[in-house]
Motif scaffolding. Structure first.
Motif, PDB file in Angstrom:
ATOM      1  N   SER A  53       0.809  -1.207   0.000  1.00  0.00           N
ATOM      2  CA  SER A  53       0.000   0.000   0.000  1.00  0.00           C
ATOM      3  C   SER A  53       0.850   1.268   0.000  1.00  0.00           C
ATOM      4  N   GLY A  54       2.031   1.210   0.597  1.00  0.00           N
ATOM      5  CA  GLY A  54       2.902   2.373   0.629  1.00  0.00           C
ATOM      6  C   GLY A  54       3.669   2.612  -0.650  1.00  0.00           C
ATOM      7  N   GLY A  55       3.619   1.636  -1.560  1.00  0.00           N
ATOM      8  CA  GLY A  55       4.257   1.808  -2.852  1.00  0.00           C
ATOM      9  C   GLY A  55       5.509   1.003  -3.080  1.00  0.00           C
ATOM     10  N   SER A  56       6.042   0.351  -2.055  1.00  0.00           N
ATOM     11  CA  SER A  56       7.233  -0.479  -2.246  1.00  0.00           C
ATOM     12  C   SER A  56       6.905  -1.652  -3.155  1.00  0.00           C
ATOM     13  N   THR A  57       7.881  -2.012  -3.988  1.00  0.00           N
ATOM     14  CA  THR A  57       7.663  -3.063  -4.975  1.00  0.00           C
ATOM     15  C   THR A  57       8.771  -4.104  -4.921  1.00  0.00           C
ATOM     16  N   ASN A  58       8.452  -5.289  -5.410  1.00  0.00           N
ATOM     17  CA  ASN A  58       9.486  -6.280  -5.672  1.00  0.00           C
ATOM     18  C   ASN A  58       9.090  -7.091  -6.897  1.00  0.00           C
ATOM     19  N   TYR A  59      10.101  -7.572  -7.606  1.00  0.00           N
ATOM     20  CA  TYR A  59       9.910  -8.239  -8.887  1.00  0.00           C
ATOM     21  C   TYR A  59      10.669  -9.557  -8.942  1.00  0.00           C
ATOM     22  N   ALA A  60      10.146 -10.466  -9.744  1.00  0.00           N
ATOM     23  CA  ALA A  60      10.916 -11.659 -10.073  1.00  0.00           C
ATOM     24  C   ALA A  60      12.122 -11.238 -10.904  1.00  0.00           C
ATOM     25  N   ASP A  61      13.232 -11.937 -10.716  1.00  0.00           N
ATOM     26  CA  ASP A  61      14.446 -11.581 -11.457  1.00  0.00           C
ATOM     27  C   ASP A  61      14.220 -11.613 -12.964  1.00  0.00           C
ATOM     28  N   SER A  62      13.373 -12.518 -13.417  1.00  0.00           N
ATOM     29  CA  SER A  62      13.162 -12.696 -14.852  1.00  0.00           C
ATOM     30  C   SER A  62      12.468 -11.514 -15.519  1.00  0.00           C
ATOM     31  N   VAL A  63      11.832 -10.648 -14.736  1.00  0.00           N
ATOM     32  CA  VAL A  63      11.094  -9.524 -15.324  1.00  0.00           C
ATOM     33  C   VAL A  63      11.661  -8.168 -14.943  1.00  0.00           C
ATOM     34  N   LYS A  64      12.662  -8.137 -14.082  1.00  0.00           N
ATOM     35  CA  LYS A  64      13.245  -6.866 -13.654  1.00  0.00           C
ATOM     36  C   LYS A  64      13.748  -6.073 -14.855  1.00  0.00           C
ATOM     37  N   GLY A  65      13.419  -4.786 -14.879  1.00  0.00           N
ATOM     38  CA  GLY A  65      13.833  -3.928 -15.971  1.00  0.00           C
ATOM     39  C   GLY A  65      12.899  -3.954 -17.164  1.00  0.00           C
ATOM     40  N   ARG A  66      11.960  -4.893 -17.183  1.00  0.00           N
ATOM     41  CA  ARG A  66      11.012  -4.990 -18.313  1.00  0.00           C
ATOM     42  C   ARG A  66       9.572  -4.727 -17.871  1.00  0.00           C
ATOM     43  N   PHE A  67       9.225  -5.160 -16.668  1.00  0.00           N
ATOM     44  CA  PHE A  67       7.856  -5.013 -16.162  1.00  0.00           C
ATOM     45  C   PHE A  67       7.835  -3.959 -15.055  1.00  0.00           C
ATOM     46  N   THR A  68       6.710  -3.249 -14.970  1.00  0.00           N
ATOM     47  CA  THR A  68       6.518  -2.261 -13.915  1.00  0.00           C
ATOM     48  C   THR A  68       5.131  -2.427 -13.311  1.00  0.00           C
ATOM     49  N   ILE A  69       5.088  -2.594 -11.990  1.00  0.00           N
ATOM     50  CA  ILE A  69       3.815  -2.694 -11.291  1.00  0.00           C
ATOM     51  C   ILE A  69       3.496  -1.343 -10.660  1.00  0.00           C
ATOM     52  N   SER A  70       2.218  -0.981 -10.697  1.00  0.00           N
ATOM     53  CA  SER A  70       1.774   0.264 -10.072  1.00  0.00           C
ATOM     54  C   SER A  70       0.346   0.063  -9.578  1.00  0.00           C
ATOM     55  N   ARG A  71      -0.115   0.996  -8.760  1.00  0.00           N
ATOM     56  CA  ARG A  71      -1.474   0.875  -8.237  1.00  0.00           C
ATOM     57  C   ARG A  71      -2.103   2.245  -8.094  1.00  0.00           C
ATOM     58  N   ASP A  72      -3.428   2.262  -8.178  1.00  0.00           N
ATOM     59  CA  ASP A  72      -4.227   3.461  -7.933  1.00  0.00           C
ATOM     60  C   ASP A  72      -5.132   3.124  -6.763  1.00  0.00           C
ATOM     61  N   ASN A  73      -4.775   3.566  -5.573  1.00  0.00           N
ATOM     62  CA  ASN A  73      -5.529   3.190  -4.386  1.00  0.00           C
ATOM     63  C   ASN A  73      -6.954   3.739  -4.416  1.00  0.00           C
ATOM     64  N   ALA A  74      -7.142   4.884  -5.033  1.00  0.00           N
ATOM     65  CA  ALA A  74      -8.481   5.469  -5.110  1.00  0.00           C
ATOM     66  C   ALA A  74      -9.410   4.615  -5.963  1.00  0.00           C
ATOM     67  N   LYS A  75      -8.850   3.881  -6.908  1.00  0.00           N
ATOM     68  CA  LYS A  75      -9.641   3.045  -7.805  1.00  0.00           C
ATOM     69  C   LYS A  75      -9.541   1.563  -7.465  1.00  0.00           C
ATOM     70  N   ASN A  76      -8.832   1.225  -6.377  1.00  0.00           N
ATOM     71  CA  ASN A  76      -8.651  -0.191  -6.004  1.00  0.00           C
ATOM     72  C   ASN A  76      -8.130  -1.004  -7.182  1.00  0.00           C
ATOM     73  N   THR A  77      -7.176  -0.444  -7.886  1.00  0.00           N
ATOM     74  CA  THR A  77      -6.681  -1.048  -9.131  1.00  0.00           C
ATOM     75  C   THR A  77      -5.166  -1.197  -9.097  1.00  0.00           C
ATOM     76  N   VAL A  78      -4.711  -2.318  -9.632  1.00  0.00           N
ATOM     77  CA  VAL A  78      -3.283  -2.563  -9.793  1.00  0.00           C
ATOM     78  C   VAL A  78      -3.016  -2.817 -11.275  1.00  0.00           C
ATOM     79  N   TYR A  79      -1.876  -2.331 -11.737  1.00  0.00           N
ATOM     80  CA  TYR A  79      -1.499  -2.448 -13.139  1.00  0.00           C
ATOM     81  C   TYR A  79      -0.176  -3.200 -13.264  1.00  0.00           C
ATOM     82  N   LEU A  80       0.025  -3.790 -14.422  1.00  0.00           N
ATOM     83  CA  LEU A  80       1.313  -4.387 -14.749  1.00  0.00           C
ATOM     84  C   LEU A  80       1.652  -3.990 -16.177  1.00  0.00           C
ATOM     85  N   GLN A  81       2.603  -3.097 -16.315  1.00  0.00           N
ATOM     86  CA  GLN A  81       3.091  -2.701 -17.627  1.00  0.00           C
ATOM     87  C   GLN A  81       4.211  -3.655 -18.020  1.00  0.00           C
TER      88      GLN A  81
END
Length: 119
Positions: A53-81
């Motif tokens: 909820s505070g924004g800290s992230t962690n990634y699998a090694d296989s996707v680091k540098g290629r995928f980005t996770i983000s969230r919109d708390n107001a919309k209860n939504t999580v994204y994966l670019q």
């Protein structure tokens, strides 16, 4: 009843991009961890990325540098670019979240969305 609904999957060529979305709905009082997992045929489900909820992230090694996770708390939504997609990224992608729904924390899964990367 809390539900997680994913969208954004599809077929893309190697090197391409997709953006997955997951919306949580229902009696939601708070959401802590939100994340994306994936499961390829014949393989175990694995963590792709997670965001608290505070924004800290962690990634699998296989996707680091290629995928980005983000969230919109107001919309209860999580994204994966997902950028620079590879054929080995092909899998069903599942949204996951820890949600305070009425009087307890519960863990929820979405139904999954297929991502297919062609070579």
């Amino acid at each position: 009843q809390v539900q997680l609904v994913e969208s954004g999957g599809g077929l893309v060529q190697a090197g391409g991009s997709l953006r997955l979305s997951c919306v949580a709905s229902g009696r939601i009082f708070s959401i802590n961890n939100m994340g994306w997992y994936r499961q390829a045929p014949g393989k175990q489900r694995e963590l792709v990325a997670r965001i608290v909820s505070g924004g800290s992230t962690n990634y699998a090694d296989s996707v680091k540098g290629r995928f980005t996770i983000s969230r919109d708390n107001a919309k209860n939504t999580v994204y994966l670019q997902m950028n620079s997609l590879k054929p080995e990224d092909t899998a069903v992608y599942y949204c996951n979240a820890d949600i305070w729904d009425v009087s307890t924390w519960s863990n929820y899964w979405g139904q999954g969305t297929q991502v297919t990367v062609s070579s």
